[in-house]
Design a protein around this motif. Structure first.
Motif, mmCIF file in Angstrom:
data_model
loop_
_atom_site.group_PDB
_atom_site.id
_atom_site.type_symbol
_atom_site.label_atom_id
_atom_site.label_comp_id
_atom_site.label_asym_id
_atom_site.label_seq_id
_atom_site.Cartn_x
_atom_site.Cartn_y
_atom_site.Cartn_z
ATOM 1 N N SER A 39 1.454 -0.854 0.291
ATOM 2 C CA SER A 39 0.187 0.012 -0.110
ATOM 3 C C SER A 39 1.238 1.627 0.260
ATOM 4 C CB SER A 39 -0.846 0.095 1.153
ATOM 5 O OG SER A 39 -0.725 0.110 2.415
ATOM 6 N N HIS A 40 1.667 1.909 0.766
ATOM 7 C CA HIS A 40 2.802 2.019 1.127
ATOM 8 C C HIS A 40 3.252 2.356 -0.833
ATOM 9 C CE1 HIS A 40 6.432 5.210 1.989
ATOM 10 N NE2 HIS A 40 6.073 4.643 3.581
ATOM 11 N N ASP A 41 3.632 1.791 -1.776
ATOM 12 C CA ASP A 41 4.516 2.236 -2.772
ATOM 13 C C ASP A 41 3.099 2.978 -3.699
ATOM 14 O OD1 ASP A 41 6.810 1.107 -2.040
ATOM 15 O OD2 ASP A 41 5.861 -1.002 -1.612
ATOM 16 N N VAL A 42 1.899 1.885 -3.876
ATOM 17 C CA VAL A 42 0.889 2.063 -4.837
ATOM 18 C C VAL A 42 0.517 3.205 -4.470
ATOM 19 C CG1 VAL A 42 -1.079 1.083 -3.480
ATOM 20 C CG2 VAL A 42 -1.412 0.861 -5.806
ATOM 21 N N THR A 43 0.009 3.720 -3.464
ATOM 22 C CA THR A 43 -0.516 5.339 -2.975
ATOM 23 C C THR A 43 0.659 6.157 -3.524
ATOM 24 O OG1 THR A 43 0.133 5.766 -1.112
ATOM 25 C CG2 THR A 43 -1.615 4.304 -0.758
ATOM 26 N N ALA A 44 1.999 6.103 -3.167
ATOM 27 C CA ALA A 44 2.988 6.816 -3.867
ATOM 28 C C ALA A 44 3.529 6.792 -5.079
ATOM 29 C CB ALA A 44 3.998 6.960 -2.696
ATOM 30 N N ALA A 45 2.621 6.533 -5.812
ATOM 31 C CA ALA A 45 3.073 6.087 -7.494
ATOM 32 C C ALA A 45 3.438 7.653 -8.071
ATOM 33 C CB ALA A 45 2.468 5.116 -8.040
ATOM 34 N N LYS A 46 5.004 7.460 -9.633
ATOM 35 C CA LYS A 46 5.288 8.612 -10.069
ATOM 36 C C LYS A 46 4.106 7.847 -11.214
ATOM 37 C CE LYS A 46 6.944 10.481 -5.965
ATOM 38 N NZ LYS A 46 6.294 11.820 -5.934
ATOM 39 N N ILE A 88 -2.863 -8.923 -5.922
ATOM 40 C CA ILE A 88 -3.353 -9.754 -4.690
ATOM 41 C C ILE A 88 -4.292 -9.633 -3.181
ATOM 42 C CG2 ILE A 88 -2.335 -11.844 -3.632
ATOM 43 C CD1 ILE A 88 0.727 -12.139 -5.639
ATOM 44 N N GLY A 89 -5.062 -10.225 -3.165
ATOM 45 C CA GLY A 89 -5.803 -9.431 -2.467
ATOM 46 C C GLY A 89 -7.591 -9.553 -2.605
ATOM 47 N N GLY A 90 -8.504 -9.141 -1.949
ATOM 48 C CA GLY A 90 -9.723 -8.975 -2.574
ATOM 49 C C GLY A 90 -10.038 -8.198 -1.082
ATOM 50 N N GLY A 91 -9.627 -7.620 -0.372
ATOM 51 C CA GLY A 91 -9.656 -6.784 1.251
ATOM 52 C C GLY A 91 -10.236 -5.120 -0.010
ATOM 53 N N VAL A 92 -10.212 -4.374 1.380
ATOM 54 C CA VAL A 92 -9.862 -2.866 1.454
ATOM 55 C C VAL A 92 -9.370 -1.771 0.074
ATOM 56 C CG1 VAL A 92 -10.280 -0.368 1.998
ATOM 57 C CG2 VAL A 92 -11.516 -2.262 3.113
ATOM 58 N N VAL A 93 -7.812 -2.321 1.030
ATOM 59 C CA VAL A 93 -6.862 -1.822 -0.046
ATOM 60 C C VAL A 93 -6.971 -2.636 -1.767
ATOM 61 C CG1 VAL A 93 -4.645 -1.768 -0.544
ATOM 62 C CG2 VAL A 93 -5.707 -1.509 1.558
ATOM 63 N N LEU A 115 3.625 -5.268 -9.937
ATOM 64 C CA LEU A 115 2.166 -6.237 -8.379
ATOM 65 C C LEU A 115 2.323 -5.462 -7.061
ATOM 66 C CD1 LEU A 115 0.974 -9.061 -7.659
ATOM 67 C CD2 LEU A 115 3.762 -9.790 -7.125
ATOM 68 N N LEU A 116 1.037 -5.797 -6.685
ATOM 69 C CA LEU A 116 0.058 -5.513 -5.580
ATOM 70 C C LEU A 116 0.201 -6.035 -4.839
ATOM 71 C CD1 LEU A 116 -0.464 -2.974 -3.489
ATOM 72 C CD2 LEU A 116 -2.912 -2.882 -4.864
ATOM 73 N N VAL A 117 0.863 -6.226 -3.409
ATOM 74 C CA VAL A 117 0.688 -7.295 -2.425
ATOM 75 C C VAL A 117 -0.354 -6.664 -1.698
ATOM 76 C CG1 VAL A 117 0.771 -9.105 -0.539
ATOM 77 C CG2 VAL A 117 2.335 -8.554 -3.146
ATOM 78 N N ALA A 118 -1.954 -7.431 -1.122
ATOM 79 C CA ALA A 118 -2.693 -6.020 -0.317
ATOM 80 C C ALA A 118 -3.958 -7.075 0.265
ATOM 81 C CB ALA A 118 -4.097 -5.078 -1.354
ATOM 82 N N THR A 119 -2.746 -8.513 1.709
ATOM 83 C CA THR A 119 -2.850 -9.313 1.919
ATOM 84 C C THR A 119 -2.996 -9.225 3.323
ATOM 85 O OG1 THR A 119 -1.042 -10.631 1.889
ATOM 86 C CG2 THR A 119 -2.250 -10.930 0.185
#
Length: 468
Positions: free
Chosen positions: A161-168, A177-182, A263-267
């Motif tokens: 999450s730290h990386d995707v919200t700061a993506a350039k 990967i994941g099915g939750g809120v993030v 690839l985003l991991v949000a598990t």
């Protein structure tokens, strides 16, 4: 160098900031230790930037539903620039000024417990500073993203999450990967900003497993309509990324390998308890730090250690962490003065915790789901209503789709939980939070007349469907 304060807080996110604010209001002195930016994860890498990225997607969906309006392509560079503005360009000067105005002393560096009421800080210049608390030490270090032990996954340097919200920039092909809120929020944000191939890989059989099942089903339908590929009941067996920053290949339990540019991991997340020096006071650094309703750590007889927010594992939501922090700061000040403690609600189950998923449609809920209520032994009646049938929803645009659910305690005739799914539904949630937490009787709630024509008229329709 030794410094003494009434209260020392480790972690200067919103939760830690609220602790020092309330403690100082109560007449105590306070220091707060932070190794990154004052304002914490929520301000720079979670709540604030994610919603800045999602807002254009939400607005585009709203405009598309109104005949006579059209919206051109989203200016991705402008969206990313506004995200940077929302996080103050990763500059915490404003937060520092606020802490100084409390007043509280900000100590920059890595803070660790070093025996009873002592915090040893490794400062940014490599030095050390030892802080001593007269009254209490509060751990407010939050949580960290979990990367599952899938072969090759950690080596592939995935986003969290730290990386995707700061993506350039926005990747052309994104696997999540994941099915939750993030996972859901960031899949929609990146897809809406230009990820032409977005794939959600969900180990379970639905999205958002902690809300009413219909909410996850409606979101999955919406995702499919806009081109997000939702795959449920699937495992990632191994991951390969031969070149740093190059394409990543995911080998799955079903179907051919999936190739993506990022690839985003949000598990999920785990309490940030590691390397906090808990062993110096005889506590384990594994798992959440258990607390009572005053946020005082239960495993320590002396009673000087508190833990607030994600780190205690009760409710991993910023607004609930801030609520805990206000209780904690007030309690520490009251105990220091020998006053009667402020009243507290039982937070253990988190059933009064409101939550919003800022996707399109928005999903918001407070209290128990039907399944939770029945598991807790309540005699339950469930009332559903099609929000698209409300005049106010129709006026917001064509093809408005939404659903409301009320979970009623049939013995006391009060609401145990409420869920709304629909565009803009988040603004309905606070009324539901008041009704659930205050246990407003349904017959009294019926006299709270909603304005016409607003979507909030769904409250009247739910009560009429119940039989009032």
């Amino acid at each position: 160098m030794a410094d003494e304060f009434d209260v020392i807080v480790i972690g200067a996110g919103p939760v830690g900031e609220n602790v020092v604010d309330r403690a100082v209001r109560g007449g105590l002195t306070a220091a707060i230790v932070e190794e990154r930016l004052a304002g914490g994860e929520c301000s720079y890498w979670a709540c604030v930037p994610s919603k800045a990225l999602l807002r254009p997607i939400d607005l585009a969906g709203e405009v598309a539903r109104v005949p006579g309006l059209s919206l051109g392509p989203i200016d991705v560079a402008a969206v990313l620039a506004r995200r940077d503005e929302a996080v103050s360009n990763y500059d915490d000067a404003g937060q520092v000024r606020w802490l100084e105005s409390v007043p509280a002393e900000l100590v920059r560096g890595r803070g660790r417990l070093d025996g009873p009421k002592r915090v040893r800080v490794t400062t940014q210049d490599g030095g050390e500073r030892v802080l001593t608390a007269r009254q209490a030490v509060v751990v407010a270090t939050g949580s960290t993203a979990v990367v599952p032990p899938v072969p090759g996954l950690a080596e592939a340097a995935p986003w969290v999450s730290h990386d995707v919200t700061a993506a350039k920039s926005v990747p052309g092909r994104l696997a999540v990967i994941g099915g939750g809120v993030v996972a859901c929020e960031m899949a929609q944000a990146m897809h809406g900003l230009g990820a032409r191939q977005t794939t959600l890989l969900v180990r379970g059989d639905s999205l958002l497993g902690r809300v009413e099942p219909f909410a996850g089903e409606m979101l999955a339908e919406s995702f499919t309509e806009v081109g997000i590929d939702v795959r449920t009941s699937i495992d990632v067996l191994r991951v390969e990324r031969p070149e740093p920053g190059g394409p990543v290949t995911l080998h799955l339990s079903e179907g051919p390998p999936l190739e993506a540019d990022e690839l985003l991991v949000a598990t999920g997340r785990r309490p940030a308890t590691r390397d906090l020096g808990l062993d110096t006071i005889g506590l384990s650094d594994k798992g959440p730090i258990e607390v009572d309703d005053s946020m005082r750590v239960t495993a320590l007889d002396e009673g000087w250690l508190y833990a607030v927010g994600d780190v205690n594992g009760r409710v991993l939501l910023t607004h609930m962490g801030k609520y805990q922090a206000r209780i904690c700061g007030d309690v520490i000040a009251a105990r220091a003065r020998g006053d009667e403690l402020p009243s507290m609600r039982d937070l253990a189950g988190g059933y009064g915790s409101p939550q919003v998923v800022f996707t399109d449609p928005q999903i918001c809920a407070v209290g128990r789901t039907e399944e939770m209520a029945r598991a807790d032994g309540f005699r339950v009646r469930v009332v559903d209503y099609d929000m698209g049938s409300v005049t106010g929803a129709y006026l917001l645009g064509d093809n408005y789709r939404g659903r409301a659910r009320a979970v009623v305690d049939e013995d006391r005739k009060v609401l145990l939980g409420v869920t709304f799914v629909g565009p803009g539904a988040a603004e309905l949630l606070h009324a539901a939070t008041i009704a659930v937490t205050a246990e407003v009787p349904l017959e009294r709630l019926w006299h709270a007349v909603p304005s016409f024509p607003t979507v909030s008229e769904v409250w009247l329709r739910l009560l009429e469907a119940y039989g009032l």
